[in-house]
Scaffold this motif. Sequence first.
Motif, PDB file in Angstrom:
ATOM      1  N   ARG A  51       6.742  25.816  19.387  1.00 55.31           N
ATOM      2  CA  ARG A  51       6.463  25.680  20.737  1.00 55.31           C
ATOM      3  C   ARG A  51       7.263  26.725  21.756  1.00 55.31           C
ATOM      4  NH1 ARG A  51       8.086  19.882  23.950  1.00 55.31           N
ATOM      5  NH2 ARG A  51       7.036  20.347  25.773  1.00 55.31           N
ATOM      6  N   SER A  54       5.026  29.525  21.399  1.00 51.14           N
ATOM      7  CA  SER A  54       3.390  29.346  22.325  1.00 51.14           C
ATOM      8  C   SER A  54       3.715  29.457  23.951  1.00 51.14           C
ATOM      9  CB  SER A  54       3.163  28.026  21.935  1.00 51.14           C
ATOM     10  OG  SER A  54       1.897  27.594  22.613  1.00 51.14           O
ATOM     11  N   SER A  55       4.846  28.872  24.325  1.00 53.50           N
ATOM     12  CA  SER A  55       5.153  28.939  25.696  1.00 53.50           C
ATOM     13  C   SER A  55       5.507  30.358  26.184  1.00 53.50           C
ATOM     14  CB  SER A  55       6.172  27.693  25.864  1.00 53.50           C
ATOM     15  OG  SER A  55       7.505  28.365  25.284  1.00 53.50           O
ATOM     16  N   ASN A  58       1.984  31.903  26.218  1.00 54.58           N
ATOM     17  CA  ASN A  58       1.386  31.349  27.504  1.00 54.58           C
ATOM     18  C   ASN A  58       1.767  32.112  29.064  1.00 54.58           C
ATOM     19  OD1 ASN A  58      -0.201  29.399  26.238  1.00 54.58           O
ATOM     20  ND2 ASN A  58       1.075  28.077  26.330  1.00 54.58           N
ATOM     21  N   THR A  59       3.217  32.179  28.954  1.00 54.83           N
ATOM     22  CA  THR A  59       3.763  32.953  30.195  1.00 54.83           C
ATOM     23  C   THR A  59       3.424  34.278  30.432  1.00 54.83           C
ATOM     24  OG1 THR A  59       5.539  31.430  29.896  1.00 54.83           O
ATOM     25  CG2 THR A  59       5.972  33.516  31.500  1.00 54.83           C
ATOM     26  N   GLY A 226       1.786  21.272  31.852  1.00 54.74           N
ATOM     27  CA  GLY A 226       1.953  22.032  30.707  1.00 54.74           C
ATOM     28  C   GLY A 226       0.693  21.618  29.601  1.00 54.74           C
ATOM     29  N   GLY A 230       0.201  21.378  25.543  1.00 53.69           N
ATOM     30  CA  GLY A 230       1.002  22.341  25.686  1.00 53.69           C
ATOM     31  C   GLY A 230       0.261  24.107  25.650  1.00 53.69           C
ATOM     32  N   GLU A 233       1.698  25.487  28.931  1.00 55.27           N
ATOM     33  CA  GLU A 233       3.099  25.223  29.276  1.00 55.27           C
ATOM     34  C   GLU A 233       3.820  26.941  29.259  1.00 55.27           C
ATOM     35  OE1 GLU A 233       6.530  22.216  27.469  1.00 55.27           O
ATOM     36  OE2 GLU A 233       5.540  23.704  26.164  1.00 55.27           O
ATOM     37  N   PRO A 234       4.236  27.224  30.288  1.00 55.39           N
ATOM     38  CA  PRO A 234       5.003  28.218  30.445  1.00 55.39           C
ATOM     39  C   PRO A 234       6.562  27.915  29.936  1.00 55.39           C
ATOM     40  CG  PRO A 234       4.976  27.249  32.697  1.00 55.39           C
ATOM     41  CD  PRO A 234       4.190  26.385  31.550  1.00 55.39           C
ATOM     42  N   ILE A 235       7.293  28.977  29.772  1.00 51.19           N
ATOM     43  CA  ILE A 235       8.529  29.120  29.187  1.00 51.19           C
ATOM     44  C   ILE A 235       9.271  28.245  30.052  1.00 51.19           C
ATOM     45  CG2 ILE A 235       9.497  31.231  30.111  1.00 51.19           C
ATOM     46  CD1 ILE A 235      10.336  29.640  26.737  1.00 51.19           C
ATOM     47  N   TYR A 238       9.107  24.539  29.263  1.00 48.36           N
ATOM     48  CA  TYR A 238       9.860  23.991  28.234  1.00 48.36           C
ATOM     49  C   TYR A 238      11.017  24.248  28.394  1.00 48.36           C
ATOM     50  CZ  TYR A 238      10.811  24.184  23.072  1.00 48.36           C
ATOM     51  OH  TYR A 238      11.215  24.139  21.882  1.00 48.36           O
TER      52      TYR A 238
END
Length: 258
Positions: A51, A54-55, A58-59, A226, A230, A233-235, A238
């Motif tokens: 996760r 992934s975040s 995404n960011t 997010g 997810g 979802e950015p960092i 999270y």
Amino acid sequence: QRFGLLLILPSFLILGLIALYPILRNLVLSFMEQGRFIGFSNFLALFQDERFRSSFLNTLLFCGISVSLQLILGLVFALILHQRFFGRDFARAVSFLPWALPTAVMAVAWKWIFNDTYGVFNDILLRLHLIKEPLAWLGRPNLAFFCIVLAEVWKCTPFVTVIILAGLQTIPLELYEAIRVDGANTWQRFRLITLPLLKPAILIALIFRSIQAFGVFDSIWVLTGGGPGGSTEPISLYIYGTAFRYLKFNYAASMVSL
């Protein structure tokens, strides 16, 4: 020189208290767990946390796509607003409104626009016969990511526009007159004079927007939270959930420190 350093010493002390102390405190928390020293365990766990990866991705995608679009559109709008035309001052004032609006208010408005049942966006596309049925813009991963990028670009492009517009106003008109006499066309004037002299302004806009986009929180929190799954979802979200929902403050501190 020593007197100058003495004058800026209070600023460094204040900066140290405001910025350096939280950084050091996060580093200490990263090596602790329930009052025990655990070394690099939290940092090692991050590399196994899917996760987190992934975040973080995404960011990076959100920052790269949104900031790139903001720089391109901001440059185009600045060049337009730099020209002389009737109502230019009014156009400049109106173009800055999206940046002046509170981010949460803007995000609520965009959430209403993208609503799959009564949203304006679906209604326009249906009337233009571009889609056959309403789309759940915030309920599908790819569409949701498109929505948060669009909302961010609409909100923050005026900031880039203002910075580049200020840079345009510092370029001497004599340079354009001289190169026009030499027979340069519009593209050559832009490439040889405008763009090189705008590099400092573009760099400033790039740095500010990259920092702010990498720490994006409120707009995505309101629009998608997010989700879905997810995918947006950015960092920052999270880290927030890890610290205040699951109460894993040490693990969240390790993410901030990294």
